[in-house]
Design a protein around this motif. Structure first.
Motif: not given
Length: 87
Positions: A46, A51, A65, A69, A72
């Motif tokens: 990211c 991350w 996943q 992420h 969020t």
């Protein structure tokens, strides 16, 4: 304009060097480009820098996943990604 975070997928050779997107491969990841050893790892990072994840297959688990992420991060009216994603 709404800006979003990004976590692009990158294909890497076994030595973790990038496999350029212009390299062609079979469905079994065997290289069709001379000199390419073939990709063995897929990685997502990211741009927030907090991350990253990788897998030895283009698994749906990595995609899930990554999706979780990115969810969020709130959508904002300002630039979301100014970092390099921890590279």
């Amino acid at each position: 304009m709404i800006h979003r975070h990004a976590a692009p997928l990158r294909r890497l050779h076994a030595d973790r060097s990038p496999c350029p997107p212009e390299h062609a491969h079979t469905a079994a990841r065997e290289p069709l480009t001379d000199g390419c050893p073939g990709w063995r790892i897929v990685e997502a990072r990211c741009c927030c820098g907090t991350w990253k994840s990788s897998a030895t297959t283009a698994s749906s688990a990595l995609a899930e996943q990554r999706r979780r992420h990115l969810a969020t991060h709130p959508r904002t009216g300002t630039a979301a990604c100014t970092g390099t994603g921890g590279r």
